[in-house]
Design a protein around this motif. Structure first.
Motif, PDB file in Angstrom:
ATOM      1  N   PHE A 113       0.863  -1.181   0.000  1.00 27.96           N
ATOM      2  CA  PHE A 113       0.000   0.000   0.000  1.00 27.96           C
ATOM      3  C   PHE A 113       0.901   1.233   0.000  1.00 27.96           C
ATOM      4  O   PHE A 113       1.602   1.492   0.965  1.00 27.96           O
ATOM      5  CB  PHE A 113      -0.872  -0.023   1.261  1.00 27.96           C
ATOM      6  CG  PHE A 113      -2.106   0.843   1.193  1.00 27.96           C
ATOM      7  CD1 PHE A 113      -2.246   1.831   0.236  1.00 27.96           C
ATOM      8  CD2 PHE A 113      -3.139   0.642   2.092  1.00 27.96           C
ATOM      9  CE1 PHE A 113      -3.387   2.618   0.183  1.00 27.96           C
ATOM     10  CE2 PHE A 113      -4.291   1.421   2.050  1.00 27.96           C
ATOM     11  CZ  PHE A 113      -4.414   2.415   1.094  1.00 27.96           C
ATOM     12  N   LEU A 122       3.364  12.470   6.885  1.00 30.08           N
ATOM     13  CA  LEU A 122       2.093  12.577   7.594  1.00 30.08           C
ATOM     14  C   LEU A 122       1.102  13.464   6.850  1.00 30.08           C
ATOM     15  O   LEU A 122      -0.101  13.298   6.978  1.00 30.08           O
ATOM     16  CB  LEU A 122       2.346  13.131   8.995  1.00 30.08           C
ATOM     17  CG  LEU A 122       3.147  12.182   9.891  1.00 30.08           C
ATOM     18  CD1 LEU A 122       3.672  12.914  11.117  1.00 30.08           C
ATOM     19  CD2 LEU A 122       2.287  11.000  10.311  1.00 30.08           C
ATOM     20  N   SER A 148       6.253  -0.765   2.686  1.00 21.65           N
ATOM     21  CA  SER A 148       6.508  -2.090   3.252  1.00 21.65           C
ATOM     22  C   SER A 148       6.210  -3.175   2.229  1.00 21.65           C
ATOM     23  O   SER A 148       5.159  -3.143   1.589  1.00 21.65           O
ATOM     24  CB  SER A 148       5.629  -2.342   4.476  1.00 21.65           C
ATOM     25  OG  SER A 148       5.854  -1.369   5.445  1.00 21.65           O
ATOM     26  N   SER A 289       2.180   9.316  13.473  1.00 23.46           N
ATOM     27  CA  SER A 289       3.046   9.475  14.650  1.00 23.46           C
ATOM     28  C   SER A 289       2.213   9.801  15.892  1.00 23.46           C
ATOM     29  O   SER A 289       1.072  10.261  15.783  1.00 23.46           O
ATOM     30  CB  SER A 289       4.054  10.594  14.380  1.00 23.46           C
ATOM     31  OG  SER A 289       3.379  11.833  14.358  1.00 23.46           O
ATOM     32  N   TYR A 308      -2.437  21.783  13.250  1.00 15.64           N
ATOM     33  CA  TYR A 308      -1.467  21.336  12.241  1.00 15.64           C
ATOM     34  C   TYR A 308      -1.957  21.634  10.845  1.00 15.64           C
ATOM     35  O   TYR A 308      -3.111  21.982  10.678  1.00 15.64           O
ATOM     36  CB  TYR A 308      -1.195  19.821  12.365  1.00 15.64           C
ATOM     37  CG  TYR A 308      -2.427  18.970  12.288  1.00 15.64           C
ATOM     38  CD1 TYR A 308      -2.813  18.350  11.104  1.00 15.64           C
ATOM     39  CD2 TYR A 308      -3.250  18.795  13.422  1.00 15.64           C
ATOM     40  CE1 TYR A 308      -3.956  17.583  11.044  1.00 15.64           C
ATOM     41  CE2 TYR A 308      -4.391  18.019  13.355  1.00 15.64           C
ATOM     42  CZ  TYR A 308      -4.750  17.415  12.169  1.00 15.64           C
ATOM     43  OH  TYR A 308      -5.895  16.662  12.092  1.00 15.64           O
TER      44      TYR A 308
HETATM   45  C1  LIG Z   1       9.154   0.591   8.714  1.00 12.52           C
HETATM   46  C2  LIG Z   1       8.230   1.516   7.994  1.00 12.52           C
HETATM   47  C3  LIG Z   1       7.290   1.000   7.130  1.00 12.52           C
HETATM   48  C4  LIG Z   1       6.457   1.871   6.406  1.00 12.52           C
HETATM   49  N1  LIG Z   1       5.558   1.338   5.522  1.00 12.52           N
HETATM   50  C5  LIG Z   1       4.825   2.166   4.731  1.00 12.52           C
HETATM   51  C6  LIG Z   1       3.946   1.633   3.727  1.00 12.52           C
HETATM   52  O1  LIG Z   1       3.780   0.431   3.570  1.00 12.52           O
HETATM   53  N2  LIG Z   1       3.260   2.504   2.952  1.00 12.52           N
HETATM   54  C7  LIG Z   1       3.380   3.859   3.099  1.00 12.52           C
HETATM   55  O2  LIG Z   1       2.708   4.580   2.347  1.00 12.52           O
HETATM   56  N3  LIG Z   1       4.205   4.402   4.035  1.00 12.52           N
HETATM   57  C8  LIG Z   1       4.940   3.575   4.862  1.00 12.52           C
HETATM   58  N4  LIG Z   1       5.787   4.106   5.817  1.00 12.52           N
HETATM   59  C9  LIG Z   1       5.895   5.558   5.945  1.00 12.52           C
HETATM   60  C10 LIG Z   1       5.184   6.089   7.205  1.00 12.52           C
HETATM   61  O3  LIG Z   1       3.786   6.010   7.045  1.00 12.52           O
HETATM   62  C11 LIG Z   1       5.698   7.521   7.416  1.00 12.52           C
HETATM   63  O4  LIG Z   1       7.041   7.421   7.857  1.00 12.52           O
HETATM   64  C12 LIG Z   1       4.848   8.247   8.431  1.00 12.52           C
HETATM   65  O5  LIG Z   1       3.599   8.586   7.864  1.00 12.52           O
HETATM   66  C13 LIG Z   1       5.535   9.523   8.932  1.00 12.52           C
HETATM   67  O6  LIG Z   1       5.902  10.330   7.838  1.00 12.52           O
HETATM   68  P1  LIG Z   1       7.375  10.975   7.784  1.00 12.52           P
HETATM   69  O7  LIG Z   1       8.349   9.912   8.166  1.00 12.52           O
HETATM   70  O8  LIG Z   1       7.550  11.631   6.458  1.00 12.52           O
HETATM   71  O9  LIG Z   1       7.336  12.055   8.947  1.00 12.52           O
HETATM   72  P2  LIG Z   1       7.062  13.617   8.807  1.00 12.52           P
HETATM   73  O10 LIG Z   1       5.707  13.834   8.198  1.00 12.52           O
HETATM   74  O11 LIG Z   1       8.231  14.249   8.140  1.00 12.52           O
HETATM   75  O12 LIG Z   1       7.050  14.048  10.341  1.00 12.52           O
HETATM   76  C14 LIG Z   1       8.276  14.039  11.122  1.00 12.52           C
HETATM   77  C15 LIG Z   1       7.962  14.243  12.596  1.00 12.52           C
HETATM   78  O13 LIG Z   1       7.412  15.535  12.801  1.00 12.52           O
HETATM   79  C16 LIG Z   1       6.232  15.433  13.585  1.00 12.52           C
HETATM   80  N5  LIG Z   1       5.264  16.471  13.153  1.00 12.52           N
HETATM   81  C17 LIG Z   1       5.023  16.901  11.884  1.00 12.52           C
HETATM   82  N6  LIG Z   1       4.052  17.837  11.878  1.00 12.52           N
HETATM   83  C18 LIG Z   1       3.649  17.977  13.160  1.00 12.52           C
HETATM   84  C19 LIG Z   1       2.674  18.803  13.798  1.00 12.52           C
HETATM   85  N7  LIG Z   1       1.898  19.665  13.138  1.00 12.52           N
HETATM   86  N8  LIG Z   1       2.542  18.658  15.143  1.00 12.52           N
HETATM   87  C20 LIG Z   1       3.301  17.804  15.852  1.00 12.52           C
HETATM   88  N9  LIG Z   1       4.249  17.013  15.294  1.00 12.52           N
HETATM   89  C21 LIG Z   1       4.410  17.109  13.967  1.00 12.52           C
HETATM   90  C22 LIG Z   1       5.700  14.042  13.339  1.00 12.52           C
HETATM   91  O14 LIG Z   1       4.888  13.602  14.422  1.00 12.52           O
HETATM   92  C23 LIG Z   1       6.985  13.249  13.186  1.00 12.52           C
HETATM   93  O15 LIG Z   1       7.449  12.841  14.464  1.00 12.52           O
HETATM   94  C24 LIG Z   1       6.584   3.270   6.582  1.00 12.52           C
HETATM   95  C25 LIG Z   1       7.523   3.782   7.491  1.00 12.52           C
HETATM   96  C26 LIG Z   1       8.344   2.927   8.185  1.00 12.52           C
HETATM   97  C27 LIG Z   1       9.346   3.513   9.150  1.00 12.52           C
END
Ligand SMILES: Cc1cc2nc3c(=O)[nH]c(=O)nc-3n(C[C@H](O)[C@H](O)[C@H](O)COP(=O)(O)OP(=O)(O)OC[C@H]3O[C@@H](n4cnc5c(N)ncnc54)[C@H](O)[C@@H]3O)c2cc1C
Length: 308
Positions: A113, A122, A148, A289, A308
């Motif tokens: 997915f 996010l 994944s 998160s 946000y």
């Molecule tokens: C092992 C693994 C498997 C995954 N598998 C999939 C998959 O199968 N399919 C898929 O589509 N995605 C997948 N992901 C991606 C995952 O869904 C994203 O990593 C997740 O949505 C967070 O996005 P980001 O890492 O870009 O964080 P960002 O969006 O860059 O955020 C970084 C940090 O900032 C914080 N933050 C940002 N804005 C705010 C706010 N307004 N208030 C408070 N805090 C804030 C967040 O809480 C977070 O801690 C996977 C990730 C991992 C690690």
């Protein structure tokens, strides 16, 4: 159901998962074992080759998988087959359901997915991947990351924009909640003798483990509430978000406590709990998160301004 899953998982012990952790290979034998016994179609409707059960039953199944020691490695290997095609089951046309669901239920095809992009984590609504219709086909342009099982998947359910902007999409609601290692820490605490008695006889070891048990149980109840609401067609956003948050926090604390209970051995790969701690971080990071869950609850449940 739990007992049946535990029986299959018992064939894949810690050594199996340690090997997969070291070689990075997809756990295909484990995947096959669940597929052969018909578990991958647990919440796909019977008309399309599944068992027609609910998300509640699927959640119990995934708990049993994670708790067996397979952890997130085991759960991630199958959770897309189990939950991933739910949008098709709910909103697909009859032709799409007949074409897409039976191979997933039978484990003949693996799905992934794809939502996340290098510049959109996010903030799902900001994805840039575009789907443009040209005659009878769509051409898709864009980049995805962190997907994944993409390296082994046969099919990808992919989120793309079909209109340029303003047409924001809601992130898909989902329940992927896993329990970890309390059992391993408990058995170690019983057996490890220091200063002439099992360390589990000390309250400083007992109390954190007892707290972990209570917090995991509380998260379990919230998860079952959310799954039940979903299966009843009720609004489940607050409960699903709360369950995701509570389970990730309780899982993390349980893994951390398990390492502390093991002392120096907790750091050694052979005792497995360090892998659990590494893997349980995934539940804190993805797909949403903890910070964003708190923002959601503050806004939607407490009626505070959107932050946000
Ligand atoms: C092992 C693994 C498997 C995954 N598998 C999939 C998959 O199968 N399919 C898929 O589509 N995605 C997948 N992901 C991606 C995952 O869904 C994203 O990593 C997740 O949505 C967070 O996005 P980001 O890492 O870009 O964080 P960002 O969006 O860059 O955020 C970084 C940090 O900032 C914080 N933050 C940002 N804005 C705010 C706010 N307004 N208030 C408070 N805090 C804030 C967040 O809480 C977070 O801690 C996977 C990730 C991992 C690690």
């Amino acid at each position: 159901m739990r007992a049946a899953i535990e029986k299959i998982c018992a064939r894949f012990g810690d050594d199996y998962w340690l090997k997969r952790d070291n070689d990075g290979h997809f756990p295909k034998e484990f995947y096959r074992a669940l597929a052969d016994d018909g578990w991958l179609g647990v919440c796909i409707p019977q008309a399309y080759g599944g068992s027609g059960l609910g998300v509640s039953e699927a959640a119990v199944m995934m708990q049993a998988v994670a708790a067996s020691g397979a952890g997130l490695s085991g759960a991630s290997a199958i959770h897309m087959n189990i939950f991933g095609l739910n949008p098709v089951a709910l909103y697909g046309t009859e032709e799409q359901k007949r074409r897409m669901l039976p191979p997933i239920a039978a484990g003949k095809e693996k799905a992934c997915f794809a939502v996340t992009e290098p510049d959109a984590g996010l903030e799902t609504a900001r994805i840039k991947t575009r789907a443009e219709r040209r005659g009878d086909v769509y051409t898709i342009t864009g980049a995805k990351i962190w997907i994944s099982t993409a390296q082994v998947a046969d099919k990808m359910l992919l989120l793309a924009r079909t209109s340029p902007s303003g047409a924001d999409r809601k992130p898909t609601d989902g329940l992927s909640l896993f329990y970890t290692v309390l059992a391993r820490a408990r058995s170690y605490a019983r057996g490890r003798v220091v200063f002439g008695r099992p360390i589990g006889q000390n309250q400083a070891i007992q109390h954190p483990l007892a707290e972990c048990w209570m917090e995991l149980e509380a998260a379990d109840l919230m998860m079952l509430k959310a799954a039940w609401q979903y299966d009843q067609g009720m609004a489940c956003g607050p409960a699903a978000n709360a369950a995701k948050y509570l389970a990730a926090e309780a899982g993390f604390k349980a893994c951390q406590t398990a390492i502390a209970t093991h002392g120096g051995y907790g750091y050694a790969k052979e005792y497995h709990v360090e892998r659990y701690l590494r893997e349980v971080m995934i539940a804190k990071l993805a797909p949403v998160s903890p910070q964003l869950v708190l923002c959601f609850i503050a806004e939607k449940v407490l009626g505070l301004p959107k932050s946000y």
